[in-house]
Design a protein around this motif. Structure first.
Motif, short mmCIF file in Angstrom:
data_model
loop_
_atom_site.label_atom_id
_atom_site.label_comp_id
_atom_site.label_asym_id
_atom_site.label_seq_id
_atom_site.Cartn_x
_atom_site.Cartn_y
_atom_site.Cartn_z
N GLU A 92 0.93 -1.28 -0.11
CA GLU A 92 0.00 -0.02 -0.20
C GLU A 92 0.82 1.32 0.08
OE1 GLU A 92 -3.36 0.56 -0.38
OE2 GLU A 92 -3.59 -1.60 -0.94
N GLN A 93 1.80 1.28 0.87
CA GLN A 93 2.83 2.47 0.69
C GLN A 93 3.57 2.75 -0.40
OE1 GLN A 93 5.00 0.70 4.17
NE2 GLN A 93 3.41 1.56 5.64
N LEU A 94 3.86 1.57 -1.07
CA LEU A 94 4.72 1.98 -2.39
C LEU A 94 3.63 1.86 -3.41
CD1 LEU A 94 7.64 -0.45 -1.73
CD2 LEU A 94 7.62 2.21 -1.71
N LYS A 95 2.41 1.95 -3.44
CA LYS A 95 1.54 1.90 -4.74
C LYS A 95 1.72 3.17 -5.42
CE LYS A 95 -2.43 -0.02 -4.11
NZ LYS A 95 -4.03 -0.22 -3.55
N GLY A 96 1.78 3.14 -6.76
CA GLY A 96 2.00 4.29 -7.56
C GLY A 96 3.58 4.55 -7.70
N SER A 97 4.30 3.88 -6.98
CA SER A 97 5.46 4.49 -6.98
C SER A 97 6.75 3.51 -8.19
CB SER A 97 6.37 4.07 -5.71
OG SER A 97 6.56 2.90 -5.33
N LYS A 98 6.04 2.58 -8.55
CA LYS A 98 6.72 1.49 -9.62
C LYS A 98 7.90 0.99 -8.93
CE LYS A 98 5.70 4.18 -13.84
NZ LYS A 98 6.12 4.69 -14.95
N ILE A 99 8.10 0.87 -7.59
CA ILE A 99 9.01 0.19 -6.62
C ILE A 99 8.09 -1.38 -6.38
CG2 ILE A 99 10.17 -0.10 -4.67
CD1 ILE A 99 10.60 2.87 -4.55
N SER A 100 8.83 -2.23 -6.75
CA SER A 100 8.22 -3.51 -6.51
C SER A 100 8.41 -4.07 -5.26
CB SER A 100 8.91 -4.69 -7.44
OG SER A 100 8.59 -4.11 -9.15
N VAL A 101 7.32 -4.97 -5.05
CA VAL A 101 7.36 -5.65 -3.32
C VAL A 101 7.73 -7.10 -3.63
CG1 VAL A 101 6.17 -6.00 -1.31
CG2 VAL A 101 5.84 -3.79 -2.61
#
Length: 249
Positions: free
Chosen positions: A51-60
């Motif tokens: 959720e925190q990285l949503k929209g950042s294009k950083i994968s989890v």
């Protein structure tokens, strides 16, 4: 031209507050138009991190997953579960799991295969111990680990696999392989693949893992066969990890 990839492996570290701060700093500081980045967090934090990285294009990514779809496997997590909470990547074969959890080459190959089947990108880790290097067995060990996966999934499957070379003697020790040592190992890995499929070898992303930090990242990633890093301790410091990502460009 291979696109650089830098991955943060938080191992068994972090908490909700510090993770949120790191995620915010990564999202703000990493130029994902030039470098691919991913964060491998403890399972309990994957949902929040997604959720925190949503929209950042950083994968989890997850640090491991079980090969079974479901069942009586107390404490385990399936690939469908990590995928549901936003994971696109999973580590397979990390040396700490090979040693502490007894994951054999065959187990690692099966985990890599089932990740591919689930549509999740494996970051497949390989590397030798200090004893194996000093006895001149680095190439034999690395080849054995790679061939176990090739035998299971075929060399063409590596179009969808990222390889991370991590000399065990340089993980969490503060000792880093010299740029020359790291390049020598990466070149050997790429050549091993080239003998089987030149196109796969040329496009294969091979990361270096083992005490990479901002101070040595540019020299390491600047080597012709090193395409990025799998970063441990330094990935828990926002400025360090952002600087490593910048050095990869």
């Amino acid at each position: 031209m291979r696109r650089p990839f830098v991955a943060a492996n938080w191992k068994m570290n972090g908490d909700l507050a510090s993770n949120a701060n790191l995620a915010q700093a990564f999202a703000a500081g990493i130029d994902t138009s030039k470098v691919d980045a991913a964060v491998f967090a403890p399972h309990v934090y994957l949902s929040a991190l997604s959720e925190q990285l949503k929209g950042s294009k950083i994968s989890v990514g997850a640090q491991t997953a079980n090969t079974a779809a479901s069942g009586a496997f107390t404490g385990e997590t399936s690939l469908s579960m990590i995928k549901e909470v936003g994971c696109t990547h999973v580590l397979t074969g990390h040396s700490e799991r090979r040693v502490m959890n007894g994951e054999t080459d065959e187990v690692v190959a099966e985990k890599t295969a089932t990740a591919l089947e689930a549509g999740i990108t494996p970051v497949f880790c390989i590397g030798e111990t200090l004893e194996e290097r000093e006895s001149g067995n680095m190439e034999a060990v690395v080849a054995r680990q790679i061939n176990a996966v090739i035998d299971r999934v075929g060399v063409e499957a590596f179009a969808n696999i990222i390889v991370a070379y991590e000399p065990v003697w340089a993980i969490g020790t503060g000792v880093t392989a010299s740029a020359e040592q790291a390049q020598e190992a990466h070149a050997f890995i790429r050549q091993l693949f080239a003998q089987k499929n030149a196109d796969v070898a040329e496009k294969l992303i091979i990361l270096y893992g083992g005490s990479m930090k901002a101070a040595n990242a540019k020299e390491l990633i600047g080597q012709p066969d090193i395409d990025g890093g799998l970063v441990g301790g330094a990935s828990m410091i926002a400025e360090e990890f952002v600087a490593i990502c910048a050095a990869a460009v």
